[in-house]
Structures are given as C-alpha cells and as structure tokens.
Enzyme design. Structure first.
Site, PDB file in Angstrom:
ATOM      1  N   GLU A   1      20.176  61.072  16.281  1.00  0.00           N
ATOM      2  CA  GLU A   1      19.216  60.836  17.362  1.00  0.00           C
ATOM      3  C   GLU A   1      18.257  59.670  17.134  1.00  0.00           C
ATOM      4  O   GLU A   1      17.026  59.840  17.124  1.00  0.00           O
ATOM      5  CB  GLU A   1      18.426  62.132  17.657  1.00  0.00           C
ATOM      6  CG  GLU A   1      19.333  63.273  18.063  1.00  0.00           C
ATOM      7  CD  GLU A   1      18.583  64.527  18.528  1.00  0.00           C
ATOM      8  OE1 GLU A   1      17.377  64.653  18.242  1.00  0.00           O
ATOM      9  OE2 GLU A   1      19.212  65.372  19.191  1.00  0.00           O
TER      10      GLU A   1
ATOM     11  N   GLU B   1      25.301  67.706  21.155  1.00  0.00           N
ATOM     12  CA  GLU B   1      24.396  68.849  20.943  1.00  0.00           C
ATOM     13  C   GLU B   1      24.018  69.452  22.284  1.00  0.00           C
ATOM     14  O   GLU B   1      23.603  68.730  23.196  1.00  0.00           O
ATOM     15  CB  GLU B   1      23.074  68.419  20.264  1.00  0.00           C
ATOM     16  CG  GLU B   1      23.179  68.068  18.801  1.00  0.00           C
ATOM     17  CD  GLU B   1      21.795  67.842  18.155  1.00  0.00           C
ATOM     18  OE1 GLU B   1      20.770  68.330  18.684  1.00  0.00           O
ATOM     19  OE2 GLU B   1      21.761  67.182  17.106  1.00  0.00           O
TER      20      GLU B   1
END
Ligand SMILES: *[C@@H]1O[C@H](CO)[C@@H](O)[C@H](O)[C@H]1NC(C)=O
Ligand SMILES: *[C@@H]1O[C@H](CO)[C@@H](O)[C@H](O)[C@H]1NC(C)=O
Ligand SMILES: *[C@@H]1O[C@H](CO)[C@@H](O)[C@H](O)[C@H]1NC(C)=O
Ligand SMILES: *[C@@H]1O[C@H](CO)[C@@H](O)[C@H](O)[C@H]1NC(C)=O
Length: 411
Positions: free
Chosen positions: A202, A321
């Site tokens: 991320e 995710e």
C-alpha cells in the site's frame, strides 16, 4: 566381457529408471505463473484462483511452525491456492532485517519454511517486500536508519527519493530474491511456488499527492527487481487510488476524492509491472457515508479498475485485500458472509466476461487457531468460522470450474 555387457545393461537400466523417477518428480514441480496480455497463465492455461492474506506467516513460523502448517493445510482444504504474505520485518528484536543489510538467519529460515510449506500444500505466494506503514518497520524504519547514518531526512516519504534509503531497499530486494532456501535448496528467484513479488504494501505519499514521486520510485524499483529476477510476476501493491494523470477519475472514483500520492494508471503503465491490484475498505474510507453510498462506491471501485486494467493498461487484475471487520456497526457473521459473497461474485463475473482478466481475490485475512493476540477484527479462522469457510470454499470451486471451462473452450 559378457560380464561387462550385462553389467553395462544393468547400469543403463538403472540409469533409465533413475531418469524416469527424475521426470516424474519434475512433473510434480509447479510451473511459473506467467502473463499473457490481460490474463495470468500457468502451463499454457488461464490461471484463476481464490486466495488469502496471512501477513504473519514468517513471524509465527519463527516461533511455532505447527501453526503455519495447520493454517496452510486448512487453507488448501478450502481450495485456497494463493497466499499474500510479508517477506520483510525491519528493525528491532526478532526482525528479519535488524539493521541495513544485517539479517537474522533464524527468521530467514522461518521464511524458508513458509515457502517450503506453501509448496507442500500447492499454495503459491505473493511476497511483499516492504511496508508503507510502521508495522514491521516499513518506510519509517528505513528513513530512521538513514537518519542514523547521517542523512538529512524530512519525512517518511523521503523513502521514495533519498539515495541511501533507495539503496537500502534495493539491497533488501536483492537479498530476498537471491536467497537460497535452506529447506528446498531452491533460490527464491527460481522458485515457482512464488507467484509474484510485490514492491510495497500500500504505497502512499503525502508530500506529492500527484503520484509522480511514487511512479518514479516504481520505475526504478521495478527495473531493479526484474534485473535480478525476470521469471516472476511483479506488482506494486497499490490500493488503487487514481492520481494526477486521470483527474476526472480522482473525483469520480476515489473515496471522498482523496489524493493519497499514487496514480493507479501511470504507475501500472510501467513496463515491468505485470499485475494491477486493488484493495478496498469502504467501512473505513467512507465511514460517515450511508451504507448505500458505500455499496455504490464498492461496485464502482471494482468495475472502474477492472475496466482500466483490461482496456487501458492491458494487464490482469488481482483483488489484493478485502474483508469485513467484526467491529463494524451492525456486524454479524451474515453481514461478513454477504460482503464476501458479493465481492467473490464480482471477481467471478469479471473473470468470466473478461476471459480471465480478473485473476482472483485475496481475503483480508486468514489467521490460525490460537492467534488471538494478532486479531484485528478482520480475522477468519477457517477451522472455527464454518459459514464463512463455506462461502470461501464455494468461491474456490467456482474459480476452479471457470478455469476448467476456459481451458476447455481453447481446446
Ligand atoms: C503441465 O502440462 C503438462 C502437459 O499437459 C502436464 O503433463 C503437467 O503435469 C502440467 N504441469 C502442471 C504443474 O500442471
Ligand atoms: C496468448 O493469448 C493469445 C490470445 O488468447 C493466444 O493466441 C496466444 O497463443 C497466447 N500466447 C501464449 C504464449 O500462450
Ligand atoms: C514438506 O517439504 C519438505 C521439504 O521438501 C519435506 O521435507 C517435508 O516432508 C514436507 N512435509 C510434508 C508434510 O509433506
Ligand atoms: C471502460 O474503459 C474504456 C477505455 O478507457 C472506456 O471508454 C469505457 O467508458 C469504460 N467503461 C466503463 C463502464 O467504465
């Protein structure tokens, strides 16, 4: 002489048997997951999967190997074939990399064990190489190391630009990719059990919200990674936020129009990047919006990125995710199961209509039995959460059936 000929025959017969045995063993070896246009392929067929996140595997394997084996075994039983996990842990006690270039061999052997056990359970790994966040070190630890070495560091985002920090990161990539597994004796860069490398979990960059700083970093690090290992797929690890090259999409699709310093389109255009990724957390990102708005956002987040991956980037997408926290207002097991069923349905229908261009999803997250101290609200324990496990298994079967159908239609 006769004796010699018979001996030679025996020898050749034994040699042939040995070669046959060798071939049989070789056939069982997994082959690399590759890419053909917008699809992942393995062994000539479209590769589709259902998968999961378990960032903690190396960490726990260093203490309790049985927990890792049990989790991978439960996951395999639920048809899960891809696992995303951390190949980093920077700084402090029990870290993989305790200081720049200094590695804890015991922890590295725990990662070796994870790779070996994944292979034993026919699970492929996506290995992430650093964290944007402080957990397990990350950007913060890297810039702190540089600070301690006398570099002038302003913020954690100097991670993307400071020459010394970039070199630390490149060295870590080199170290992990060239690691020879002490159990399997296979170098990580040559091991098809590993499906893909991920540059960072991320990436975000507050000091340059355009996304250009991160794109420059991706270009440099993707080239570095592929120069060491061109056999494996590479992904960035993005959540999916659009950036300055597509201003309309910032306002159309980013939650609340957020600009978090990444550019989904520009960075994924980098040649060495094979797979696009998205993550989604509507309950956090749109905390103050209505459930209807969150649902609309979710639907558009998936469809816009999938469409861009196929039509603009020409690369397959992995849903990296998604999950439902049990701390969400109104939570029940059914709410989680319905959420997962919805996401799974979208992945499957994208994969079906795009001929395999949405390759699969990775649930956040699977935990093993007796891991209460790791709980973050999203945990699913396969042996305990039976209704959720049934939802997961159904998706595994649906993706496997679709892969078979696509393979058959090519024959
Ligand atoms: C790959 O395909 C070949 C030929 O169809 C087959 O013999 C082999 O078992 C396959 N390997 C894997 C890992 O699926
Ligand atoms: C890639 O996909 C195209 C279109 O589906 C196909 O024609 C081609 O043979 C594939 N290439 C490889 C190397 O599999
Ligand atoms: C897993 O793989 C290792 C290394 O190849 C092997 O020694 C071990 O017996 C395997 N374990 C199981 C349960 O198959
Ligand atoms: C999909 O992407 C193409 C190419 O950018 C665009 O023309 C089209 O409008 C998009 N479709 C949807 C439904 O977003």
């Amino acid at each position: 002489m006769v004796g010699f000929v018979v001996g030679l025959r025996r020898f050749l017969g034994a040699l042939a048997l040995l070669l046959l045995a060798h071939e049989a063993a070789a056939a069982e070896q997994p082959t690399f997951v590759g890419r053909n246009g917008t699809k992942l392929v393995v062994n000539g067929s479209t590769f589709l999967f259902n998968g999961f996140n378990a960032y903690w595997l190396m960490n726990v394997a260093a203490q309790d190997q049985a927990k890792v084996t049990k989790t991978l075994s439960d996951a395999a039983a639920a048809g899960l074939t891809v696992c995303r996990t951390w190949a980093f842990s920077d700084g402090g006690n029990a870290a993989l990399q305790s200081s720049p270039g200094v590695y804890n061999e015991q922890v590295f052997q725990a990662l070796d064990f994870v790779v070996s056990e994944a292979k034993n359970h026919s699970i492929r790994l996506i290995l992430s190489l650093v964290n944007n966040f402080m957990d397990y070190g990350g950007k913060t630890q890297y810039v702190q190391w540089a600070r301690e070495a006398g570099e002038w560091i302003q913020t954690d985002d100097d991670f993307y630009t400071n020459a010394k920090v970039k070199q630390y990161y490149k060295n870590h990539v080199q170290k992990v990719l060239t690691r020879v597994n002490t159990i399997t004796k296979i170098a990580y860069k040559d091991d098809p059990t590993i499906m893909a490398w991920e540059l960072m979990n991320e990436p975000r960059c507050q000091v340059d919200t355009s996304g250009q700083t991160v794109t420059a970093w991706v270009m440099e690090m993707a080239a570095h990674t592929k120069s060491i290992d061109s056999k494996h797929l590479l992904q960035i690890g993005f959540e999916g936020f659009y950036g300055s090259t597509t201003p309309d999409k910032i306002w159309l699709y980013n939650p609340n129009g957020y600009q978090l310093g990444t550019d989904f389109i520009a960075s994924n255009q980098v040649n060495e990047i094979d797979v696009t990724t998205i993550h989604v957390y509507p309950d956090i990102w749109l905390r103050y919006k209505s459930e209807e708005e969150r649902q609309t956002f979710l639907q558009q987040w998936i469809s816009s990125h999938w469409n861009d991956s196929m039509n603009v980037l020409g690369k397959p997408m992995v849903f990296g995710e998604f999950g439902k926290a049990n701390t969400t207002p109104g939570y029940s097991q059914k709410v989680r199961d319905d959420f997962l069923s919805y996401v799974y349905g979208e992945i499957h229908s994208n994969a079906e209509s795009g001929g395999g261009s949405h390759s699969g999803g990775l649930l956040w997250q699977i935990m093993g039995d007796g891991m209460e101290s790791y709980y973050d609200g999203y945990e699913v324990v396969l042996s305990q959460d039976t209704t959720t496990t049934a939802v997961i298994k159904k998706q595994s079967e649906a993706m496997a059936a679709l892969a078979n159908k696509l393979a058959a239609s090519h024959d």
